[in-house]
Structures are given as structure tokens and as C-alpha cells.
Design a protein around this motif. Sequence first.
Motif, PDB file in Angstrom:
ATOM      1  N   TRP A  56       0.890  -1.069   0.020  1.00  0.00           N
ATOM      2  CA  TRP A  56       0.027  -0.032  -0.046  1.00  0.00           C
ATOM      3  C   TRP A  56       0.958   1.421   0.053  1.00  0.00           C
ATOM      4  O   TRP A  56       0.568   2.089  -0.565  1.00  0.00           O
ATOM      5  CB  TRP A  56      -0.845   0.006   1.330  1.00  0.00           C
ATOM      6  N   HIS A  73     -15.615  -2.329  -0.577  1.00  0.00           N
ATOM      7  CA  HIS A  73     -14.595  -1.708   0.405  1.00  0.00           C
ATOM      8  C   HIS A  73     -14.258  -3.108   1.576  1.00  0.00           C
ATOM      9  O   HIS A  73     -13.482  -2.818   2.316  1.00  0.00           O
ATOM     10  CB  HIS A  73     -14.816  -0.713   0.981  1.00  0.00           C
ATOM     11  N   ARG A  82      -8.699  -2.706  -0.730  1.00  0.00           N
ATOM     12  CA  ARG A  82      -8.261  -1.399  -0.397  1.00  0.00           C
ATOM     13  C   ARG A  82      -8.180  -0.583  -1.504  1.00  0.00           C
ATOM     14  O   ARG A  82      -7.232  -0.813  -2.213  1.00  0.00           O
ATOM     15  CB  ARG A  82      -6.996  -1.238   0.548  1.00  0.00           C
TER      16      ARG A  82
END
Length: 536
Positions: A439, A513, A517
Motif C-alpha cells: 500500500w 470496500h 483497499r
Amino acid sequence: MNIAVLKRPCFIAVTWVAGLIPVQAEITTYDWPTAPGQAIRSEHYRVFVREGDGPESEVDVLQANAIYEGGRYVDGEAADLKGRTFSFAQLSYLPGHKPARIRIEKISGDPAEAISVAPRSYNLVTRTEPAEKKAVVEIDRPSRYFSVTFDADDNRTRYHGWIKHMLAVFVDPAERDIPRPGEAGVVRFDPERPARDYATARVVYFPPGYHDLTAAPTTSLIRREGELRLANGQAAYLAGGAYVEGHISGDGERHRVFGRGVLTGRRYEWNKKVRRSFVELGGEAVVEGITITSPPLHGVVSGDRSEIRNVKIMGWHWNNDGFRPGWRSKVRDCFMRCADDFFYNYALDVRRCVLWPAHNGSILTFGWQDRPAGGSLLQNIDIISPEWVALQNNNGLVMSQNTYTFRPSEGTTVLRDIRIEGSIPGIVNIKPHAKRDAWADSPRPLPKSDLSRIGHIGEILLEDITVEDQFSRGVIRGGKPAISGTDIVWPAQNIAFTNVSISGVVVDDSTKHRFLRIDTQTTRNLTFSSDSRKRQ
């Protein structure tokens, strides 16, 4: 007329009637060389086979032992790799009127709490006796590659609870074009044979028995460290019962490596500087029917427009990638247990495969850096017993490791009709190149002079996919800033989820969701639906 195939003395014949329809099955099993230092017979399982209620014959079960370190490399999951084994029984099968019945016994350790067979999509008729450590599985067609798991305390690894002593049964199609020593162009392998004998060989033939290429004299055919070097257009045939220590490469193109033998890399050091690929061939290559165990690095690599069929491969540690054929290649009916990426996105056509992911790597690497990639089709795939413990940097059904100058080529990448049995951290891992975290990390922004080179990641369709369980969330994000000193985005875009369900829940706009992500600032045109689609 009765026809019998004599690998091991044949216990079931084939009776042919008008129209060439087999009345009885042809089941071929193999005697493997298991003297000390040769193939290892399984310490944990026995397997038997028969047609219907006919006479039963035992199938040799071989074992590969876990490799978790080599040279200066030690796998990050070494603690749970130590002591693991992979047993496999192999036979060839031409169906008859009655199914083949395969009986499996666990001969070590505790009784099982339960016994399971995967993949479930095969709909195999199965009878289990966990307390007796026995199972019977019926098959009525070849190209069936299934695992049998005896769930017991002594059959789980200490930390992650993975299957400690794995078992798979490989049911191959009956062979059709078996070369014979003495035929024109077929040369039987002999380490003492002069190199000139192989110069004009069409096929280098490995008969049943043990062959150690690493100990063979160096010639034009055998290079250092046991490399069998095929000439342009040359083939290697590994007969059922042939157990070969070595690796294979080729000059030119149109190579073929085929048969029902085993090629093992268990003796090689895990060293990325020594060997990038275990089987490395040219364009328009064919690899068919063989079993590969313990490759030191990548498994089967070839040039464009190659074909890989009915190949079984088993790896253990980081860098044990699976198949990396070149552009517009085909993969059919294979079994793969890999500890790194299974496929690279070079407009491949992959169908009817069983994939067993170890702790590292993705099923499809969308791309690396800015190398051209895209346009692959993965269809009718079973993913069993996944061992991913976190999404990390490169796990998931499809992942990307691209820089900001990358853009997909060759059209839409399609992953369709895929079934994942087990629990995974995330279905997708779509992002720019990251060093640590899927991420947070991104590549270094480009200078303003590279503005025209900015691309994107995407053009992906995921359709008709079921995931039994997901314990974390997948990732979809682009990168920002793509150009230093600006807010310019390298986007993740044009990604569709159609009829995708996770833990029994359809992934749509109301649930996305929960499972993903999604960075809304760097993504565009993501669609989620349960609409049926008419396929081409």
C-alpha cells in the motif's frame, strides 16, 4: 485385438471393438529407481489402483524433501519448511467403461481427523476412512491432478498449520507417440556414448532408470553442472520410470521435452547468479508430460509461441517461479506448486490447471518494471491450499510491480472461471513497484522531461471467480506523484469485477470496500457487477 503398454508389466489390457472404442481401461504405472542416492520412495503414503472391481496394483509413490536454504539464501519461512515433504503417485490412463479406483493409505503418524480431496471442481467420487487413514477416489478421465490431505496433528506445520506431508496423484493421458530406441534419429542416452552420436539425433532417449547428468562427462551434449544442451529442433524424451538429475537448455528453437519421466534439481545450489531457469528452451518449444521436482530457480522458460501440456512441477523456496514461456504461448492441463510467481503476463493462454501456491509469489505477474506485458487469458483454473500468510509485495491472484512508464500491451488481461479453495489475504495486488508494503511504497517520481512517457496499470477483467475465504483485503492503487513536483497520477484503471464472490458474498459497489483497499485518488473506471456476460 488386445493391446498392452509395458512400462511396468501391464495389469490391465485394452480391448478394442468396432469403432476403436476401449472396453477396458488402459492404466500404465511405472517402476522408479529407488536404490540409495536415487529416487526416494515416500515414507508417508501408499497408493493402489484398479479398474472397477478388478485386480489391484500398487503405484510407486515418490517423495521430494523440502529445500529451504542454499548458498547464502535462506527462505523467510524456513522454520515451517524444515521437515516438509511432497509425495506424488503418477500413472497414465486411457478410460474404459468402468472408472479407475485409486486407493490411498497414510502409513505414518496419527489417524486423520478428516480427509479431503482437491480440487472440488473435479466432482470425484470419494470414500474416506479417517480413523483408518484410508481414502478411495474414482476417476473416469485423464488430466486429473488432485491432492489428498490427511488432516492430523502430525500433518500440520508448527507455525502456520500448512500441510506438512503433502500428497498429490497425477493421472496423465495415455502416451500416443512414444519414440523407440533404434528408430531413425532416436538415440538412447549413455554417458559414455561419443558426442558425435548425438549430433544428428532427432530424439535423445532416457530409458527407465536413474540418470545423473551432473556426473556425466562433459561433451557437446552435456555441459558443466549436468546441463543437457539440445540442438536446434532436437527433443529429449524421458520415459516413465526415468529419474533424471540435471537441467535442460537449448540452442535455437522448436525444442521438445516430453515423456512421463521425472527431472529433478534437488542437488543444485539455490544461487541466482548460477542459473536463472531449470528448463530453458527457444521459441515454439513443447514441454509435455514430464514431472519436475525441486528446481533451484525458475521452472520452465521458453520463447514465443510455445506449448506446455500435462507438466507437473513442485518447488519449495523463493525464486521457484513456475512457467515463463514467451509471448502467445499456451499452457494446458498442468499441476503447479510454486513458491514464487506462476505465470508472467505475455499474452498467454492458460487453461485447465491446478495451482498450489506456497507462501511467496502471485498466480499472474501482470508485469515487472516497464517491460511489455498484457493480454493473457487464464481460464478454468483451480487454486488449492494457498499458503499466503499476508498480501505482502507480490502475493495474490494477480499482482503488479511496475514503474510509471509502464502501460499494458496486447489488450485486456482476463482471469475467468477460477476457483480458490482455502483462505487468502487478498484477491488482487495491483499497484506500482514497491519494495516493502503493497500500500505505502511507490517508485521514485520521474523528471518532468518524462511526462509523455507516463502510462498506467489496468485493462483487467476478473470474471466468474469464487474465493472460499479472504482474511484481509486486496489492493488496487496507482501512483502519485508520477512526475516530481506535480500531482500527476499514474493511474490504475479499467479494471472490472464480474461475478466475483468472496466468502459467499458477491463483490459489487456495496461490498467492494469489505474486500479491497481502493485508493480513490489514483484509480479510474473500476466496475463491480454480478451481471452475466455472453462469452465469445
